[in-house]
Design a protein around this motif. Structure first.
Motif, PDB file in Angstrom:
ATOM      1  N   THR A   3     -16.983  29.390   5.008  1.00 42.78           N
ATOM      2  CA  THR A   3     -18.191  28.647   5.073  1.00 42.78           C
ATOM      3  C   THR A   3     -19.146  29.245   3.973  1.00 42.78           C
ATOM      4  O   THR A   3     -19.869  28.386   3.323  1.00 42.78           O
ATOM      5  N   LEU A   4     -19.091  30.585   3.556  1.00 46.93           N
ATOM      6  CA  LEU A   4     -19.896  30.961   2.648  1.00 46.93           C
ATOM      7  C   LEU A   4     -19.628  30.576   1.381  1.00 46.93           C
ATOM      8  O   LEU A   4     -20.527  30.146   0.305  1.00 46.93           O
ATOM      9  N   GLU A   5     -18.291  30.366   1.211  1.00 49.66           N
ATOM     10  CA  GLU A   5     -17.676  29.814  -0.199  1.00 49.66           C
ATOM     11  C   GLU A   5     -18.107  28.305  -0.319  1.00 49.66           C
ATOM     12  O   GLU A   5     -18.693  27.921  -1.358  1.00 49.66           O
ATOM     13  N   LYS A   6     -18.349  27.471   0.594  1.00 49.11           N
ATOM     14  CA  LYS A   6     -18.655  26.152   0.517  1.00 49.11           C
ATOM     15  C   LYS A   6     -20.241  26.057   0.270  1.00 49.11           C
ATOM     16  O   LYS A   6     -20.700  25.289  -0.648  1.00 49.11           O
ATOM     17  N   ARG A   7     -21.039  27.118   0.890  1.00 46.36           N
ATOM     18  CA  ARG A   7     -22.366  27.137   0.486  1.00 46.36           C
ATOM     19  C   ARG A   7     -22.480  27.594  -0.975  1.00 46.36           C
ATOM     20  O   ARG A   7     -23.506  26.931  -1.373  1.00 46.36           O
ATOM     21  N   THR A   8     -21.754  28.237  -1.317  1.00 41.91           N
ATOM     22  CA  THR A   8     -21.983  28.758  -2.735  1.00 41.91           C
ATOM     23  C   THR A   8     -21.619  27.778  -3.643  1.00 41.91           C
ATOM     24  O   THR A   8     -22.192  27.632  -4.870  1.00 41.91           O
ATOM     25  N   ASP A   9     -20.587  27.111  -3.407  1.00 42.61           N
ATOM     26  CA  ASP A   9     -20.046  25.887  -4.172  1.00 42.61           C
ATOM     27  C   ASP A   9     -21.305  24.923  -4.243  1.00 42.61           C
ATOM     28  O   ASP A   9     -21.623  24.427  -5.497  1.00 42.61           O
ATOM     29  N   GLU A  13     -22.999  23.793  -7.837  1.00 37.54           N
ATOM     30  CA  GLU A  13     -22.911  22.271  -8.104  1.00 37.54           C
ATOM     31  C   GLU A  13     -24.407  21.502  -7.914  1.00 37.54           C
ATOM     32  O   GLU A  13     -24.572  20.385  -8.669  1.00 37.54           O
ATOM     33  N   SER A  14     -25.446  22.054  -7.557  1.00 33.53           N
ATOM     34  CA  SER A  14     -26.555  21.441  -7.421  1.00 33.53           C
ATOM     35  C   SER A  14     -27.053  21.462  -9.086  1.00 33.53           C
ATOM     36  O   SER A  14     -26.633  21.843  -9.981  1.00 33.53           O
ATOM     37  N   SER A  15     -28.427  20.569  -9.139  1.00 27.08           N
ATOM     38  CA  SER A  15     -28.815  20.247 -10.399  1.00 27.08           C
ATOM     39  C   SER A  15     -29.836  21.169 -10.848  1.00 27.08           C
ATOM     40  O   SER A  15     -30.530  21.110 -11.775  1.00 27.08           O
ATOM     41  N   ILE A  16     -30.287  22.388 -10.177  1.00 21.39           N
ATOM     42  CA  ILE A  16     -31.147  23.307 -10.607  1.00 21.39           C
ATOM     43  C   ILE A  16     -30.815  24.294 -11.754  1.00 21.39           C
ATOM     44  O   ILE A  16     -29.473  24.250 -12.106  1.00 21.39           O
ATOM     45  N   ASP A  17     -31.640  24.809 -12.304  1.00 20.09           N
ATOM     46  CA  ASP A  17     -31.290  25.460 -13.374  1.00 20.09           C
ATOM     47  C   ASP A  17     -30.250  26.843 -13.152  1.00 20.09           C
ATOM     48  O   ASP A  17     -30.491  27.186 -11.851  1.00 20.09           O
ATOM     49  N   THR A  18     -29.539  27.394 -14.134  1.00 18.87           N
ATOM     50  CA  THR A  18     -28.853  28.340 -13.767  1.00 18.87           C
ATOM     51  C   THR A  18     -29.505  29.639 -13.341  1.00 18.87           C
ATOM     52  O   THR A  18     -28.747  30.199 -12.166  1.00 18.87           O
ATOM     53  N   ILE A  19     -30.700  29.998 -13.622  1.00 24.06           N
ATOM     54  CA  ILE A  19     -31.320  31.265 -13.210  1.00 24.06           C
ATOM     55  C   ILE A  19     -31.512  30.991 -11.820  1.00 24.06           C
ATOM     56  O   ILE A  19     -31.298  31.939 -10.919  1.00 24.06           O
ATOM     57  N   ASP A  20     -31.971  29.962 -11.341  1.00 24.01           N
ATOM     58  CA  ASP A  20     -32.253  29.522  -9.908  1.00 24.01           C
ATOM     59  C   ASP A  20     -31.053  29.744  -9.054  1.00 24.01           C
ATOM     60  O   ASP A  20     -31.061  29.981  -8.007  1.00 24.01           O
ATOM     61  N   LYS A  21     -29.953  28.969  -9.697  1.00 25.98           N
ATOM     62  CA  LYS A  21     -28.521  29.191  -9.117  1.00 25.98           C
ATOM     63  C   LYS A  21     -28.281  30.768  -8.666  1.00 25.98           C
ATOM     64  O   LYS A  21     -27.754  30.946  -7.640  1.00 25.98           O
ATOM     65  N   LEU A  22     -28.442  31.355  -9.592  1.00 19.46           N
ATOM     66  CA  LEU A  22     -27.941  32.778  -9.419  1.00 19.46           C
ATOM     67  C   LEU A  22     -28.822  33.340  -8.383  1.00 19.46           C
ATOM     68  O   LEU A  22     -28.475  34.297  -7.627  1.00 19.46           O
ATOM     69  N   GLN A  23     -30.176  33.174  -8.485  1.00 19.54           N
ATOM     70  CA  GLN A  23     -31.184  33.607  -7.585  1.00 19.54           C
ATOM     71  C   GLN A  23     -30.732  33.327  -6.020  1.00 19.54           C
ATOM     72  O   GLN A  23     -30.802  34.225  -5.028  1.00 19.54           O
ATOM     73  N   LYS A  24     -30.616  32.084  -5.914  1.00 20.81           N
ATOM     74  CA  LYS A  24     -30.163  31.491  -4.622  1.00 20.81           C
ATOM     75  C   LYS A  24     -28.741  32.123  -4.265  1.00 20.81           C
ATOM     76  O   LYS A  24     -28.725  32.342  -3.029  1.00 20.81           O
ATOM     77  N   ILE A  25     -27.681  32.155  -4.896  1.00 25.00           N
ATOM     78  CA  ILE A  25     -26.569  32.781  -4.472  1.00 25.00           C
ATOM     79  C   ILE A  25     -26.850  34.456  -4.161  1.00 25.00           C
ATOM     80  O   ILE A  25     -26.476  34.712  -2.943  1.00 25.00           O
ATOM     81  N   CYS A  26     -27.625  35.091  -4.854  1.00 25.59           N
ATOM     82  CA  CYS A  26     -28.077  36.489  -4.285  1.00 25.59           C
ATOM     83  C   CYS A  26     -28.813  36.211  -2.945  1.00 25.59           C
ATOM     84  O   CYS A  26     -28.551  37.235  -2.107  1.00 25.59           O
ATOM     85  N   GLN A  27     -29.662  35.595  -2.889  1.00 34.00           N
ATOM     86  CA  GLN A  27     -30.390  35.477  -1.486  1.00 34.00           C
ATOM     87  C   GLN A  27     -29.498  34.997  -0.402  1.00 34.00           C
ATOM     88  O   GLN A  27     -29.691  35.305   0.743  1.00 34.00           O
ATOM     89  N   LEU A  28     -28.624  34.171  -0.680  1.00 33.20           N
ATOM     90  CA  LEU A  28     -27.477  33.564   0.432  1.00 33.20           C
ATOM     91  C   LEU A  28     -26.840  34.797   1.013  1.00 33.20           C
ATOM     92  O   LEU A  28     -26.666  35.088   2.217  1.00 33.20           O
ATOM     93  N   LEU A  29     -26.229  35.494  -0.124  1.00 38.07           N
ATOM     94  CA  LEU A  29     -25.450  36.598   0.335  1.00 38.07           C
ATOM     95  C   LEU A  29     -25.968  37.824   0.891  1.00 38.07           C
ATOM     96  O   LEU A  29     -25.420  38.116   1.802  1.00 38.07           O
ATOM     97  N   THR A 135     -11.995  39.176  -2.533  1.00 40.67           N
ATOM     98  CA  THR A 135     -11.318  37.915  -2.833  1.00 40.67           C
ATOM     99  C   THR A 135     -12.384  36.767  -3.054  1.00 40.67           C
ATOM    100  O   THR A 135     -12.412  36.186  -4.196  1.00 40.67           O
ATOM    101  N   PHE A 136     -13.518  36.668  -2.032  1.00 37.77           N
ATOM    102  CA  PHE A 136     -14.567  36.046  -2.267  1.00 37.77           C
ATOM    103  C   PHE A 136     -15.313  36.118  -3.410  1.00 37.77           C
ATOM    104  O   PHE A 136     -15.712  35.157  -4.265  1.00 37.77           O
ATOM    105  N   LEU A 137     -15.744  37.431  -3.632  1.00 37.77           N
ATOM    106  CA  LEU A 137     -16.737  37.926  -5.085  1.00 37.77           C
ATOM    107  C   LEU A 137     -15.817  37.419  -6.112  1.00 37.77           C
ATOM    108  O   LEU A 137     -16.405  36.844  -7.231  1.00 37.77           O
ATOM    109  N   GLU A 138     -14.609  37.822  -6.224  1.00 38.41           N
ATOM    110  CA  GLU A 138     -13.736  37.576  -7.482  1.00 38.41           C
ATOM    111  C   GLU A 138     -13.694  36.076  -7.570  1.00 38.41           C
ATOM    112  O   GLU A 138     -13.798  35.578  -8.886  1.00 38.41           O
ATOM    113  N   ASN A 139     -13.404  34.971  -6.794  1.00 33.05           N
ATOM    114  CA  ASN A 139     -13.527  33.635  -6.901  1.00 33.05           C
ATOM    115  C   ASN A 139     -14.853  33.167  -7.202  1.00 33.05           C
ATOM    116  O   ASN A 139     -14.829  32.015  -7.941  1.00 33.05           O
ATOM    117  N   LEU A 140     -15.903  33.592  -6.861  1.00 33.23           N
ATOM    118  CA  LEU A 140     -17.375  33.407  -7.000  1.00 33.23           C
ATOM    119  C   LEU A 140     -17.543  33.536  -8.424  1.00 33.23           C
ATOM    120  O   LEU A 140     -17.943  32.765  -9.326  1.00 33.23           O
TER     121      LEU A 140
END
Length: 148
Positions: A3-9, A13-29, A135-140
């Motif tokens: 489920t977490l992998e799907k949420r990070t995907d 895949e979202s249209s936000i800029d890369t820094i925001d993607k990284l920040q959102k991934i940090c927050q999600l995890l 495994t999850f983090l290496e795939n991410l």
């Protein structure tokens, strides 16, 4: 973790800029895995043999710049391999960010075969990280290498 992998995907895949993607991934995890007490990214600082702190979630850190070879993050910058430390007290070359940190996992990010950065996760528990985490983090990080 699926489920977490799907949420990070979805974030990747979202249209936000890369820094925001990284920040959102940090927050999600940080929000979803109770033993992830600090989640952040470090990236190679230009042509220098050092890492520079990128987006992160958790307590503030004094380690904005980390020389290659120093601490767990600096060792991963040199070894190019995931480093999972279940008890930081057993590491001679550990850079303490917080007295609460008991364990750490660092996974490199490669782009075109070059180590460009890493995800760094600290935990306040001893021995929390599993093969599923690795495994999850290496795939991410593999996906991030394609994005960055």
């Amino acid at each position: 973790m699926k489920t977490l992998e799907k949420r990070t995907d979805i974030i990747l895949e979202s249209s936000i800029d890369t820094i925001d993607k990284l920040q959102k991934i940090c927050q999600l995890l940080y929000d979803e895995i109770d033993y992830y007490n600090w989640v952040g990214f470090y990236f190679k600082n230009g042509d220098k043999d050092e890492l520079k702190l990128g987006p992160y979630v958790g307590a503030a850190t004094d380690h904005i710049i980390i020389p290659f070879g120093k601490g767990i993050c600096g060792q991963v910058a040199v070894s190019n391999e995931t480093f999972m430390v279940q008890d930081v007290n057993e590491q001679d070359n550990y850079l303490s960010c917080s007295i609460d940190t008991k364990s750490e996992i660092v996974v490199p990010i490669f782009k075109n075969g070059n180590n460009i950065g890493q995800i760094d996760i600290d935990s306040h528990k001893i021995n929390p990280f599993t093969l599923d985490d690795r495994t999850f983090l290496e795939n991410l990080c593999e996906k991030l290498g394609l994005l960055l």
